[in-house]
Write a protein that holds these residues in place. Structure first.
Motif, PDB file in Angstrom:
ATOM      1  N   MET A  42      77.841  16.448  68.767  1.00 16.36           N
ATOM      2  CA  MET A  42      77.162  15.151  68.676  1.00 16.36           C
ATOM      3  C   MET A  42      77.006  14.696  67.229  1.00 16.36           C
ATOM      4  N   ASN A  73      78.266  21.648  62.025  1.00 17.49           N
ATOM      5  CA  ASN A  73      78.672  20.501  62.832  1.00 17.49           C
ATOM      6  C   ASN A  73      78.630  19.172  62.087  1.00 17.49           C
ATOM      7  N   ASN A 152      69.982   8.978  60.708  1.00 20.24           N
ATOM      8  CA  ASN A 152      70.291  10.122  61.569  1.00 20.24           C
ATOM      9  C   ASN A 152      69.701   9.904  62.965  1.00 20.24           C
ATOM     10  N   PRO A 178      67.518  19.961  71.970  1.00 24.92           N
ATOM     11  CA  PRO A 178      67.365  20.911  70.862  1.00 24.92           C
ATOM     12  C   PRO A 178      67.027  20.185  69.556  1.00 24.92           C
ATOM     13  N   ALA A 179      66.214  20.840  68.732  1.00 21.34           N
ATOM     14  CA  ALA A 179      65.785  20.236  67.459  1.00 21.34           C
ATOM     15  C   ALA A 179      66.263  21.067  66.273  1.00 21.34           C
ATOM     16  N   GLY A 180      66.987  20.413  65.379  1.00 18.80           N
ATOM     17  CA  GLY A 180      67.381  21.038  64.105  1.00 18.80           C
ATOM     18  C   GLY A 180      66.805  20.171  62.998  1.00 18.80           C
ATOM     19  N   THR A 181      67.584  19.160  62.569  1.00 20.15           N
ATOM     20  CA  THR A 181      67.037  18.169  61.629  1.00 20.15           C
ATOM     21  C   THR A 181      66.110  17.189  62.345  1.00 20.15           C
ATOM     22  N   CYS A 182      66.109  17.234  63.683  1.00 17.44           N
ATOM     23  CA  CYS A 182      65.319  16.358  64.565  1.00 17.44           C
ATOM     24  C   CYS A 182      65.910  14.951  64.686  1.00 17.44           C
ATOM     25  N   GLY A 183      67.132  14.756  64.203  1.00 17.20           N
ATOM     26  CA  GLY A 183      67.783  13.461  64.372  1.00 17.20           C
ATOM     27  C   GLY A 183      68.048  13.160  65.843  1.00 17.20           C
ATOM     28  N   LEU A 184      68.621  14.107  66.540  1.00 20.27           N
ATOM     29  CA  LEU A 184      68.967  13.918  67.956  1.00 20.27           C
ATOM     30  C   LEU A 184      67.709  13.673  68.779  1.00 20.27           C
ATOM     31  N   ILE A 222      72.454  28.672  65.621  1.00 18.75           N
ATOM     32  CA  ILE A 222      72.955  27.772  64.571  1.00 18.75           C
ATOM     33  C   ILE A 222      72.710  26.320  64.972  1.00 18.75           C
ATOM     34  N   GLY A 223      72.272  25.513  64.007  1.00 16.10           N
ATOM     35  CA  GLY A 223      72.055  24.082  64.279  1.00 16.10           C
ATOM     36  C   GLY A 223      70.647  23.810  64.764  1.00 16.10           C
ATOM     37  N   ILE A 224      70.161  24.597  65.710  1.00 16.81           N
ATOM     38  CA  ILE A 224      68.804  24.466  66.231  1.00 16.81           C
ATOM     39  C   ILE A 224      67.873  25.287  65.322  1.00 16.81           C
ATOM     40  N   SER A 267      73.036  26.397  70.997  1.00 15.52           N
ATOM     41  CA  SER A 267      71.887  25.507  71.190  1.00 15.52           C
ATOM     42  C   SER A 267      71.959  24.868  72.572  1.00 15.52           C
ATOM     43  N   PRO A 293      74.607  20.134  72.501  1.00 16.68           N
ATOM     44  CA  PRO A 293      75.149  19.535  71.266  1.00 16.68           C
ATOM     45  C   PRO A 293      76.600  19.843  70.932  1.00 16.68           C
ATOM     46  N   TYR A 299      82.397  29.779  68.774  1.00 20.61           N
ATOM     47  CA  TYR A 299      81.499  30.938  68.822  1.00 20.61           C
ATOM     48  C   TYR A 299      82.151  32.186  69.425  1.00 20.61           C
TER      49      TYR A 299
END
Ligand SMILES: Cc1ncc(COP(=O)(O)O)c(C=O)c1O
Length: 323
Positions: A42, A73, A152, A178-184, A222-224, A267, A293, A299
């Motif tokens: 994404m 990603n 984002n 899922p939250a990483g940077t929290c953009g999604l 990773i990512g999350i 994630s 995502p 992986y």
């Protein structure tokens, strides 16, 4: 359908019902398959939107340079979009990046710079941000700054959330994100709550991430998850927050491939683990959507490798029965 260029393939990902993993008496569970974006996640949406906004704002001149820190990603999305639009991309990465992702980024034609200084929990985020800032100053480059850039989440208000409410109408009760940077999650929460007023949002974080006030710890997802609280985090928009362990996430990722035929990333496993637990406590008339995502082929050497799991003391067996 014939497209003019690869960037037109970004977005409009399919939504699929899960048929084997959910308990028969609970809510129905659906997934949105973001791995079918051309760069495999994404983050293609985020990359395209941030670059387009920067062009409009005059922050990127033709042939200009973009510098960003990414675990994979976003770097891949930016590498794809930057090259197609004629920009140079320098990606600041760290030793935790999978060799597969490193190869993909380089295959798209981006340059990579590796940092080496980890914090006491093995996280490299601080070192990566410091390096990005130094390069931006030195080169006069554009920094997408995914942790803090409002473009984002805006990318997901404009595209991801719109696709979801167009597909479900008002008939969606929960989105599990899922939250990483929290953009999604921030973008989808804003877009979905505007169009489906009763919808509830569940944030999925990794055990060991500090985003929602938990203590920092070692994590292999990773990512999350994040080692800092992202500027794009909006806690009031998320109705519940759940933390998923590496073992819970990876056990579910493996089940998704075998049982549902969905080759997705870690994630995605975390999101589905949380969605299945949620669905168990909801009536069968309700609908839960988990956003997955990225795809799983990145992986093979990690989540899908028994050797790698053993080396990192991640035991899956205990967790497969818990769902
Ligand atoms: C695989 C994966 N899952 C989840 C996320 C979290 O998305 P966001 O950064 O928008 O919160 C990312 C972000 O890079 C990711 O790569």
């Amino acid at each position: 359908m014939i497209y003019d260029n690869v960037l037109q393939l970004i977005g409009n990902t399919p939504i699929v019902k899960l048929n084997y993993l959910p308990q028969p008496l609970g809510a129905q569970v659906f997934i949105k398959l973001e791995g079918l974006n051309p760069g495999g996640s994404m983050k293609d949406r985020t990359a395209l939107y941030i670059i387009s906004q920067a062009e409009e704002a005059g922050l990127l001149q033709p042939g200009g340079t973009i510098v960003e820190s990414s675990s994979g990603n976003l770097a891949i999305g930016l590498a794809l979009v930057a090259r197609q639009k004629g920009y140079k991309l320098i990606c600041v990465v760290d030793p935790k990046i999978s060799p597969v992702n490193l190869s993909i980024i380089q295959a798209y034609g981006a340059e990579t710079v590796m940092v080496e200084q980890a914090d006491e929990y093995g996280n490299f985020l601080r070192a990566r941000i410091d390096k990005v800032q130094a390069l931006v100053q030195q080169l006069g480059a554009f920094w997408p700054n995914q942790y803090n850039n409002p473009s984002n989440p805006e990318a997901h208000i404009q595209t991801t959330s719109r696709e979801i409410y167009e597909a479900f109408g008002k008939e969606l009760h929960w989105a599990v994100i899922p939250a990483g940077t929290c953009g999604l999650i921030t973008g989808c929460s804003l877009g979905l709550k505007e169009h489906i007023p009763q919808i509830k949002i569940m944030a999925v974080d990794a055990v060991g991430s500090v985003t929602f006030g938990m203590p920092p710890g070692v994590r292999y997802q990773i990512g999350i998850g994040s080692a800092i609280v992202p500027g794009n985090m909006r806690r009031h928009l998320y109705d519940e927050v759940t933390h998923v362990s590496d073992a819970e996430a990876f056990a579910t990722t493996r089940r998704l491939v075998k049982e549902e035929g969905l080759l997705v990333g870690g994630s995605a496993g975390a999101a589905v683990f949380a969605a299945l637990k949620l669905a168990e406590r909801l009536p069968a008339t309700e609908k839960v959507l988990a956003i997955l995502p990225d795809r799983g082929d990145r992986y093979y050497n990690t989540i899908f490798s028994d050797e790698w799991l053993e080396k990192n003391a991640i035991e899956l067996d205990k967790h497969t029965v818990k769902i």
